[in-house]
Scaffold this motif. Structure first.
Motif, mmCIF file in Angstrom:
data_model
loop_
_atom_site.group_PDB
_atom_site.id
_atom_site.type_symbol
_atom_site.label_atom_id
_atom_site.label_comp_id
_atom_site.label_asym_id
_atom_site.label_seq_id
_atom_site.Cartn_x
_atom_site.Cartn_y
_atom_site.Cartn_z
ATOM 1 N N GLU A 134 0.806 -1.222 0.000
ATOM 2 C CA GLU A 134 0.000 0.000 0.000
ATOM 3 C C GLU A 134 0.838 1.270 0.000
ATOM 4 O O GLU A 134 0.353 2.339 -0.374
ATOM 5 N N THR A 135 2.090 1.173 0.399
ATOM 6 C CA THR A 135 2.960 2.355 0.393
ATOM 7 C C THR A 135 3.746 2.499 -0.915
ATOM 8 O O THR A 135 4.521 3.441 -1.080
ATOM 9 N N GLY A 136 3.543 1.548 -1.830
ATOM 10 C CA GLY A 136 4.263 1.593 -3.092
ATOM 11 C C GLY A 136 5.626 0.934 -3.030
ATOM 12 O O GLY A 136 6.409 1.002 -3.980
ATOM 13 N N ARG A 137 5.916 0.264 -1.927
ATOM 14 C CA ARG A 137 7.224 -0.376 -1.736
ATOM 15 C C ARG A 137 7.217 -1.791 -2.313
ATOM 16 O O ARG A 137 6.236 -2.523 -2.170
ATOM 17 N N LEU A 138 8.299 -2.168 -2.954
ATOM 18 C CA LEU A 138 8.461 -3.514 -3.503
ATOM 19 C C LEU A 138 9.577 -4.200 -2.729
ATOM 20 O O LEU A 138 10.736 -3.781 -2.784
ATOM 21 N N ASP A 139 9.230 -5.256 -1.970
ATOM 22 C CA ASP A 139 10.267 -5.933 -1.183
ATOM 23 C C ASP A 139 11.086 -6.876 -2.058
ATOM 24 O O ASP A 139 10.780 -7.107 -3.234
ATOM 25 N N ASN B 243 16.377 -0.959 -0.938
ATOM 26 C CA ASN B 243 15.553 -0.813 0.261
ATOM 27 C C ASN B 243 16.428 -0.632 1.497
ATOM 28 O O ASN B 243 16.117 0.154 2.393
ATOM 29 N N TRP B 244 17.554 -1.377 1.545
ATOM 30 C CA TRP B 244 18.476 -1.248 2.675
ATOM 31 C C TRP B 244 19.101 0.145 2.702
ATOM 32 O O TRP B 244 19.208 0.772 3.767
ATOM 33 N N TYR B 245 19.492 0.656 1.543
ATOM 34 C CA TYR B 245 20.147 1.955 1.450
ATOM 35 C C TYR B 245 19.197 3.083 1.845
ATOM 36 O O TYR B 245 19.577 4.019 2.554
ATOM 37 N N LYS B 246 17.944 2.981 1.407
ATOM 38 C CA LYS B 246 16.983 4.055 1.689
ATOM 39 C C LYS B 246 16.453 4.002 3.115
ATOM 40 O O LYS B 246 16.029 5.029 3.661
ATOM 41 N N GLY B 247 16.441 2.816 3.710
ATOM 42 C CA GLY B 247 15.974 2.694 5.083
ATOM 43 C C GLY B 247 14.520 3.122 5.230
ATOM 44 O O GLY B 247 13.648 2.655 4.498
ATOM 45 N N ASN C 74 13.437 6.124 4.664
ATOM 46 C CA ASN C 74 13.169 7.285 3.817
ATOM 47 C C ASN C 74 13.085 6.843 2.353
ATOM 48 O O ASN C 74 14.098 6.801 1.648
ATOM 49 N N PRO C 75 11.878 6.523 1.865
ATOM 50 C CA PRO C 75 11.722 6.027 0.497
ATOM 51 C C PRO C 75 12.100 7.048 -0.572
ATOM 52 O O PRO C 75 12.339 6.691 -1.724
ATOM 53 N N ASN C 76 12.158 8.332 -0.186
ATOM 54 C CA ASN C 76 12.486 9.384 -1.152
ATOM 55 C C ASN C 76 13.975 9.737 -1.166
ATOM 56 O O ASN C 76 14.383 10.668 -1.861
ATOM 57 N N LYS C 77 14.770 9.004 -0.411
ATOM 58 C CA LYS C 77 16.201 9.274 -0.356
ATOM 59 C C LYS C 77 16.847 9.049 -1.731
ATOM 60 O O LYS C 77 16.656 8.017 -2.358
ATOM 61 N N ALA C 78 17.587 10.054 -2.197
ATOM 62 C CA ALA C 78 18.229 9.955 -3.514
ATOM 63 C C ALA C 78 19.415 9.002 -3.452
ATOM 64 O O ALA C 78 20.087 8.883 -2.434
#
Length: 329
Positions: A133-138, A225-229, A231-235
Protein backbone atom coordinates in the motif's frame (compact mmCIF):
# COMPACT_ATOMS: atom_id res chain seq x y z
CA UNK A 1 -10.39 17.89 -20.17
CA UNK A 2 -9.43 14.33 -21.20
CA UNK A 3 -5.71 13.53 -21.26
CA UNK A 4 -3.95 14.26 -24.52
CA UNK A 5 -3.40 10.99 -26.49
CA UNK A 6 0.28 11.83 -26.99
CA UNK A 7 0.72 12.18 -23.24
CA UNK A 8 -0.73 8.73 -22.63
CA UNK A 9 1.40 7.15 -25.34
CA UNK A 10 4.52 8.73 -23.84
CA UNK A 11 3.55 7.44 -20.40
CA UNK A 12 3.32 3.91 -21.83
CA UNK A 13 6.72 4.29 -23.51
CA UNK A 14 8.18 5.37 -20.19
CA UNK A 15 6.74 2.23 -18.58
CA UNK A 16 8.37 0.09 -21.24
CA UNK A 17 11.79 1.65 -20.86
CA UNK A 18 11.80 3.01 -17.32
CA UNK A 19 14.08 2.11 -14.48
CA UNK A 20 12.79 -0.70 -12.25
CA UNK A 21 13.02 1.64 -9.29
CA UNK A 22 9.45 2.49 -8.15
CA UNK A 23 10.35 5.81 -6.53
CA UNK A 24 11.64 7.10 -9.85
CA UNK A 25 9.03 5.71 -12.23
CA UNK A 26 6.19 6.79 -9.98
CA UNK A 27 7.29 10.40 -10.38
CA UNK A 28 6.96 10.09 -14.14
CA UNK A 29 3.76 8.07 -14.23
CA UNK A 30 1.82 10.18 -11.73
CA UNK A 31 2.68 13.53 -13.24
CA UNK A 32 -0.42 15.64 -13.79
CA UNK A 33 -1.56 16.68 -17.25
CA UNK A 34 -1.41 20.37 -16.56
CA UNK A 35 2.26 20.14 -15.58
CA UNK A 36 3.39 17.77 -18.34
CA UNK A 37 4.99 19.24 -21.43
CA UNK A 38 5.44 16.24 -23.76
CA UNK A 39 7.07 16.97 -27.08
CA UNK A 40 7.56 14.94 -30.21
CA UNK A 41 11.28 14.91 -29.45
CA UNK A 42 10.66 13.30 -26.06
CA UNK A 43 8.35 10.68 -27.52
CA UNK A 44 10.94 9.76 -30.14
CA UNK A 45 13.84 9.66 -27.68
CA UNK A 46 12.28 7.45 -24.98
CA UNK A 47 12.24 4.21 -27.01
CA UNK A 48 15.79 4.18 -28.41
CA UNK A 49 17.39 5.34 -25.15
CA UNK A 50 17.61 1.83 -23.71
CA UNK A 51 18.75 0.43 -27.03
CA UNK A 52 21.52 3.01 -27.39
CA UNK A 53 22.67 2.35 -23.83
CA UNK A 54 22.60 -1.38 -24.44
CA UNK A 55 24.46 -1.00 -27.73
CA UNK A 56 27.22 1.04 -26.10
CA UNK A 57 27.51 -1.46 -23.25
CA UNK A 58 27.66 -4.43 -25.65
CA UNK A 59 30.35 -2.83 -27.81
CA UNK A 60 32.47 -2.22 -24.71
CA UNK A 61 32.04 -5.64 -23.12
CA UNK A 62 31.43 -8.02 -26.06
CA UNK A 63 35.04 -9.35 -26.26
CA UNK A 64 34.55 -10.84 -22.77
CA UNK A 65 31.28 -12.42 -23.99
CA UNK A 66 33.11 -13.81 -27.01
CA UNK A 67 35.90 -15.33 -24.90
CA UNK A 68 33.36 -16.77 -22.44
CA UNK A 69 31.44 -18.45 -25.27
CA UNK A 70 34.60 -19.85 -26.86
CA UNK A 71 35.74 -21.36 -23.56
CA UNK A 72 32.33 -22.90 -22.99
CA UNK A 73 32.33 -24.45 -26.47
CA UNK A 74 35.87 -25.77 -25.98
CA UNK A 75 35.17 -29.31 -24.82
CA UNK A 76 37.76 -31.39 -22.99
CA UNK A 77 37.22 -34.41 -25.20
CA UNK A 78 38.53 -32.65 -28.33
CA UNK A 79 41.08 -31.92 -26.53
CA UNK A 80 40.67 -28.27 -25.53
CA UNK A 81 41.90 -25.72 -28.02
CA UNK A 82 42.51 -22.95 -25.52
CA UNK A 83 44.64 -23.03 -22.37
CA UNK A 84 42.77 -20.14 -20.78
CA UNK A 85 41.43 -16.63 -21.25
CA UNK A 86 44.71 -15.05 -22.40
CA UNK A 87 45.40 -17.90 -24.82
CA UNK A 88 41.91 -17.59 -26.31
CA UNK A 89 42.39 -13.86 -26.91
CA UNK A 90 45.89 -14.41 -28.33
CA UNK A 91 44.85 -17.10 -30.81
CA UNK A 92 41.73 -15.22 -31.90
CA UNK A 93 43.67 -12.02 -32.62
CA UNK A 94 46.42 -14.01 -34.36
CA UNK A 95 44.01 -15.86 -36.65
CA UNK A 96 41.29 -13.25 -37.22
CA UNK A 97 42.63 -9.93 -36.02
CA UNK A 98 41.08 -7.77 -33.30
CA UNK A 99 37.75 -7.78 -35.17
CA UNK A 100 37.60 -11.53 -34.49
CA UNK A 101 36.78 -10.72 -30.86
CA UNK A 102 33.57 -9.09 -32.12
CA UNK A 103 32.27 -12.03 -34.14
CA UNK A 104 28.55 -12.39 -33.37
CA UNK A 105 28.25 -8.82 -32.03
CA UNK A 106 25.60 -7.83 -34.55
CA UNK A 107 23.07 -10.36 -33.25
CA UNK A 108 23.28 -8.84 -29.76
CA UNK A 109 23.16 -5.25 -31.00
CA UNK A 110 20.06 -5.93 -33.13
CA UNK A 111 18.38 -7.65 -30.20
CA UNK A 112 19.24 -5.13 -27.48
CA UNK A 113 16.29 -2.77 -28.02
CA UNK A 114 13.45 -5.36 -27.95
CA UNK A 115 15.16 -7.27 -25.12
CA UNK A 116 15.33 -4.18 -22.92
CA UNK A 117 11.75 -3.25 -23.80
CA UNK A 118 10.40 -6.70 -22.87
CA UNK A 119 12.51 -7.01 -19.71
CA UNK A 120 11.69 -3.66 -18.14
CA UNK A 121 8.16 -3.57 -19.55
CA UNK A 122 7.18 -6.90 -18.00
CA UNK A 123 9.00 -6.12 -14.74
CA UNK A 124 7.20 -2.77 -14.45
CA UNK A 125 3.83 -4.35 -15.27
CA UNK A 126 4.26 -7.08 -12.65
CA UNK A 127 5.77 -4.82 -9.99
CA UNK A 128 2.88 -2.34 -10.31
CA UNK A 129 0.56 -5.18 -9.24
CA UNK A 130 2.76 -6.47 -6.42
CA UNK A 131 3.76 -3.37 -4.44
CA UNK A 132 2.30 -2.85 -0.99
CA UNK A 133 0.00 0.00 0.00
CA UNK A 134 2.96 2.35 0.39
CA UNK A 135 4.26 1.59 -3.09
CA UNK A 136 7.22 -0.38 -1.74
CA UNK A 137 8.46 -3.51 -3.50
CA UNK A 138 10.27 -5.93 -1.18
CA UNK A 139 13.06 -8.29 -2.23
CA UNK A 140 10.89 -11.40 -2.54
CA UNK A 141 8.37 -9.69 -4.80
CA UNK A 142 11.21 -8.16 -6.77
CA UNK A 143 12.55 -11.69 -7.30
CA UNK A 144 9.19 -12.92 -8.63
CA UNK A 145 8.82 -9.90 -10.93
CA UNK A 146 12.36 -10.41 -12.18
CA UNK A 147 11.64 -14.09 -12.82
CA UNK A 148 8.62 -13.19 -14.94
CA UNK A 149 10.60 -10.56 -16.86
CA UNK A 150 13.44 -13.00 -17.50
CA UNK A 151 11.15 -15.75 -18.81
CA UNK A 152 9.36 -13.28 -21.10
CA UNK A 153 12.56 -11.88 -22.61
CA UNK A 154 13.95 -15.40 -23.06
CA UNK A 155 11.00 -16.59 -25.12
CA UNK A 156 10.43 -13.42 -27.15
CA UNK A 157 13.97 -12.19 -27.83
CA UNK A 158 16.92 -13.81 -26.08
CA UNK A 159 16.69 -17.40 -27.31
CA UNK A 160 16.84 -16.63 -31.06
CA UNK A 161 19.37 -13.84 -30.47
CA UNK A 162 21.67 -16.05 -28.37
CA UNK A 163 21.33 -19.01 -30.74
CA UNK A 164 22.48 -16.89 -33.67
CA UNK A 165 25.33 -15.38 -31.64
CA UNK A 166 26.63 -18.77 -30.50
CA UNK A 167 26.42 -20.23 -34.00
CA UNK A 168 28.35 -17.25 -35.39
CA UNK A 169 31.10 -17.61 -32.79
CA UNK A 170 31.24 -21.40 -33.19
CA UNK A 171 31.36 -21.01 -36.98
CA UNK A 172 34.55 -19.00 -36.69
CA UNK A 173 36.27 -22.01 -35.09
CA UNK A 174 35.74 -24.13 -38.22
CA UNK A 175 38.34 -24.36 -40.98
CA UNK A 176 35.96 -22.82 -43.54
CA UNK A 177 33.49 -20.40 -41.90
CA UNK A 178 30.19 -20.42 -43.80
CA UNK A 179 28.49 -17.28 -42.45
CA UNK A 180 29.50 -14.08 -44.23
CA UNK A 181 27.51 -11.71 -42.07
CA UNK A 182 24.47 -11.36 -39.82
CA UNK A 183 21.72 -11.48 -42.43
CA UNK A 184 23.47 -14.14 -44.51
CA UNK A 185 23.97 -16.23 -41.38
CA UNK A 186 20.34 -15.94 -40.30
CA UNK A 187 19.17 -16.79 -43.81
CA UNK A 188 21.39 -19.89 -43.91
CA UNK A 189 20.29 -21.06 -40.46
CA UNK A 190 16.60 -20.71 -41.35
CA UNK A 191 17.14 -22.32 -44.78
CA UNK A 192 18.91 -25.39 -43.42
CA UNK A 193 17.22 -25.80 -40.04
CA UNK A 194 13.99 -23.83 -40.29
CA UNK A 195 12.84 -21.32 -37.67
CA UNK A 196 13.43 -24.04 -35.10
CA UNK A 197 17.13 -23.57 -35.75
CA UNK A 198 16.94 -20.14 -34.11
CA UNK A 199 15.20 -21.54 -31.02
CA UNK A 200 17.66 -24.20 -29.91
CA UNK A 201 18.18 -24.53 -26.18
CA UNK A 202 14.92 -22.76 -25.35
CA UNK A 203 14.47 -24.58 -22.03
CA UNK A 204 18.01 -23.78 -20.90
CA UNK A 205 17.59 -20.15 -22.05
CA UNK A 206 14.33 -19.74 -20.13
CA UNK A 207 15.96 -21.20 -17.02
CA UNK A 208 19.03 -19.00 -17.44
CA UNK A 209 17.21 -15.72 -18.14
CA UNK A 210 14.53 -16.36 -15.55
CA UNK A 211 17.09 -17.02 -12.82
CA UNK A 212 19.27 -14.16 -14.13
CA UNK A 213 16.65 -11.48 -13.72
CA UNK A 214 15.17 -13.01 -10.56
CA UNK A 215 18.57 -12.84 -8.85
CA UNK A 216 19.46 -9.39 -10.21
CA UNK A 217 16.18 -7.68 -9.35
CA UNK A 218 16.06 -9.39 -5.94
CA UNK A 219 19.57 -8.18 -5.06
CA UNK A 220 18.98 -4.73 -6.55
CA UNK A 221 15.65 -4.23 -4.81
CA UNK A 222 17.03 -5.49 -1.48
CA UNK A 223 20.10 -3.23 -1.66
CA UNK A 224 17.99 -0.19 -2.58
CA UNK A 225 15.55 -0.81 0.26
CA UNK A 226 18.48 -1.25 2.67
CA UNK A 227 20.15 1.95 1.45
CA UNK A 228 16.98 4.05 1.69
CA UNK A 229 15.97 2.69 5.08
CA UNK A 230 12.90 4.51 6.41
CA UNK A 231 13.17 7.29 3.82
CA UNK A 232 11.72 6.03 0.50
CA UNK A 233 12.49 9.38 -1.15
CA UNK A 234 16.20 9.27 -0.36
CA UNK A 235 18.23 9.96 -3.51
CA UNK A 236 20.77 7.39 -4.67
CA UNK A 237 24.03 8.54 -6.19
CA UNK A 238 24.73 7.04 -9.66
CA UNK A 239 28.00 5.60 -8.36
CA UNK A 240 26.12 3.76 -5.61
CA UNK A 241 23.60 2.51 -8.18
CA UNK A 242 26.47 1.25 -10.32
CA UNK A 243 28.02 -0.61 -7.36
CA UNK A 244 24.65 -2.17 -6.51
CA UNK A 245 24.22 -3.18 -10.15
CA UNK A 246 27.67 -4.80 -10.26
CA UNK A 247 26.89 -6.76 -7.09
CA UNK A 248 23.56 -7.91 -8.57
CA UNK A 249 25.33 -8.96 -11.76
CA UNK A 250 28.01 -10.89 -9.88
CA UNK A 251 25.36 -12.72 -7.85
CA UNK A 252 23.60 -13.83 -11.03
CA UNK A 253 26.87 -15.06 -12.58
CA UNK A 254 27.77 -17.30 -9.64
CA UNK A 255 24.14 -18.37 -9.32
CA UNK A 256 23.49 -19.60 -12.84
CA UNK A 257 26.68 -20.07 -14.87
CA UNK A 258 25.98 -23.86 -15.10
CA UNK A 259 22.75 -23.03 -16.93
CA UNK A 260 24.66 -20.65 -19.19
CA UNK A 261 27.15 -23.39 -20.11
CA UNK A 262 24.33 -25.83 -20.93
CA UNK A 263 22.55 -23.17 -22.99
CA UNK A 264 25.71 -22.44 -24.96
CA UNK A 265 26.27 -26.12 -25.75
CA UNK A 266 22.63 -26.55 -26.80
CA UNK A 267 22.92 -23.61 -29.22
CA UNK A 268 26.31 -24.48 -30.76
CA UNK A 269 26.90 -26.06 -34.17
CA UNK A 270 27.19 -29.48 -32.50
CA UNK A 271 23.90 -29.22 -30.60
CA UNK A 272 22.68 -32.34 -32.44
CA UNK A 273 24.80 -34.43 -30.05
CA UNK A 274 22.37 -33.69 -27.23
CA UNK A 275 18.87 -35.12 -27.02
CA UNK A 276 17.66 -32.56 -24.51
CA UNK A 277 18.76 -30.05 -21.89
CA UNK A 278 18.99 -32.80 -19.28
CA UNK A 279 20.97 -35.03 -21.65
CA UNK A 280 23.40 -32.17 -22.27
CA UNK A 281 23.93 -31.66 -18.53
CA UNK A 282 24.45 -35.38 -17.95
CA UNK A 283 27.03 -35.67 -20.75
CA UNK A 284 28.97 -32.62 -19.55
CA UNK A 285 29.12 -34.08 -16.04
CA UNK A 286 30.06 -37.55 -17.30
CA UNK A 287 32.79 -36.56 -19.78
CA UNK A 288 34.15 -33.31 -18.33
CA UNK A 289 33.33 -33.25 -14.65
CA UNK A 290 31.57 -30.63 -12.47
CA UNK A 291 34.10 -27.87 -13.08
CA UNK A 292 33.04 -27.77 -16.74
CA UNK A 293 29.78 -26.16 -15.62
CA UNK A 294 31.77 -23.08 -14.60
CA UNK A 295 33.76 -22.61 -17.80
CA UNK A 296 33.91 -18.98 -18.83
CA UNK A 297 32.95 -17.71 -15.38
CA UNK A 298 35.68 -15.06 -15.15
CA UNK A 299 35.08 -13.39 -18.56
CA UNK A 300 31.34 -13.62 -18.00
CA UNK A 301 31.75 -12.03 -14.57
CA UNK A 302 33.58 -9.07 -16.08
CA UNK A 303 30.98 -8.52 -18.78
CA UNK A 304 27.88 -9.02 -16.65
CA UNK A 305 28.99 -6.82 -13.75
CA UNK A 306 29.76 -3.97 -16.15
CA UNK A 307 26.61 -4.68 -18.16
CA UNK A 308 24.20 -4.58 -15.21
CA UNK A 309 25.91 -1.57 -13.61
CA UNK A 310 25.78 0.47 -16.83
CA UNK A 311 22.17 -0.41 -17.65
CA UNK A 312 20.80 0.37 -14.19
CA UNK A 313 22.70 3.66 -13.96
CA UNK A 314 21.68 4.84 -17.43
CA UNK A 315 18.02 3.98 -16.91
CA UNK A 316 17.87 5.84 -13.61
CA UNK A 317 19.63 8.90 -15.00
CA UNK A 318 17.44 8.96 -18.14
CA UNK A 319 14.27 8.91 -16.04
CA UNK A 320 15.65 11.75 -13.90
CA UNK A 321 16.04 13.77 -17.10
CA UNK A 322 12.47 12.90 -18.10
CA UNK A 323 11.27 14.13 -14.72
CA UNK A 324 12.90 17.50 -15.40
CA UNK A 325 11.38 17.72 -18.88
CA UNK A 326 7.93 16.69 -17.68
CA UNK A 327 7.43 18.69 -14.49
CA UNK A 328 5.86 16.68 -11.67
CA UNK A 329 4.07 17.79 -8.53
Amino acid sequence: APPHPLHKSIQWMVIMKASPFPAITDNVLTSSDEHCCPTLLCSLCVWPTGGIAGGIEICITFPTEYVKTQLQLDEKANPPRYKGIADCVKLTVRDHGVKGLYRGLSSLVYGSIPKAAVRFGVFEFLSNHMRDETGRLDGTRGLLCGLGAGVAEAVVVVCPMETIKVKFIHDQCSANPKYRGFFHGVREIVRTQGLRGTYQGLTATVLKQGSNQAIRFFVMTSLKNWYKGDNPNKAINPLVTGVFGAIAGAASVFGNTPLDVIKTRMQGLEAHKYKSTVDCAVKIMKHEGPFAFYKGTIPRLGRVCLDVAIVFVIYEEVVKVLNKVWKTD
